[in-house]
Design an enzyme around this catalytic site. Structure first.
Site: not given
Length: 233
Positions: A124, A172, A203
């Site tokens: 991330c 995502d 995600h």
């Protein structure tokens, strides 16, 4: 493997101590892996990843990106109130400050393993930072899991960048389909950049546990990452 442990490492300017977590293999390290966290601190998931890289034969370390904001915080992304807290911390964190924290971990690892090549593996926010460090040629290789905002900084990376591996899920909600297309197009002619998109993965799909994990995609991405590191370190 020597059991992972919490330590403090010097900041780049040597004026502060930064919380970190590291683990060593049983034998001479094959290289150094700097794990770059998401926005949830040095939680159990990040410590697990550090330990896993040590088991694979690497000196592995992760530094606390939030050490100036909320030192040693550990958050669970599956808890809405903790996710909200993480987002608030993230909004206070400047990219250059976060990069300096990772560079402190790189410097510490280099002081302990001066003959080893170094790779970053980020998730991330950590995936974005891993990308930027590759663009600035601070590492020998970089792995980026669902790195946010990479498409907005694609011009920073040059054709002679270190080997780069990028993982994205096609569901995502923080990295759009258009962003992935932009990144894929930028690396279309570059053999040292690999990009994989995982179907039905969102995600955080490679998190070690919890609601976000997509088991098959996570296992495949992690195996690809290990193979990539083995080839390039």
């Amino acid at each position: 493997m020597i059991l992972g442990q919490k330590i403090a490492i010097p900041s780049v300017d040597k004026c502060h101590q930064i919380p970190a977590y590291y683990a060593l293999p049983d034998h001479e390290p094959k290289g150094v892996i700097v794990v770059i966290p998401e926005i949830f601190g040095l939680n159990s998931g990040i410590r697990w990843r550090v330990d896993r890289w040590a088991k694979a034969g690497y000196f592995a370390i992760a530094a606390d990106l939030f050490w100036k904001i909320a030192p040693e915080v550990e958050l669970d992304p599956d808890l809405p109130e903790e996710m909200q807290q993480a987002m608030l911390y993230y909004q206070k964190l400047e990219n250059e400050a976060a990069l300096a924290t990772v560079e402190a971990a790189i410097q510490y690892a280099r002081s302990k393993q001066p003959d080893c090549k170094i790779a970053t593996v980020g998730y991330c926010l950590g995936g974005f930072l891993s990308f930027i460090l590759a663009a600035r040629k601070k590492v020998d290789a970089a792995v980026c899991y669902y790195g946010v905002d990479i498409d907005q900084h694609i011009s920073e990376i040059k054709a002679d960048h270190p080997p780069l591996l990028l993982h994205f899920g096609d569901h995502d909600n923080f990295v759009s389909e258009q962003a992935i297309k932009t990144i894929r197009s930028a690396f279309a002619e570059q053999k040292q950049a690999l990009l994989y998109v995982y179907p039905e993965a969102g995600h955080g799909f490679a998190t070690e546990k919890g609601k976000r994990r997509a088991e098959k995609s996570a296992e495949l991405a992690d195996q690809r990452s290990l193979d990539f590191i083995e080839r390039n370190l």
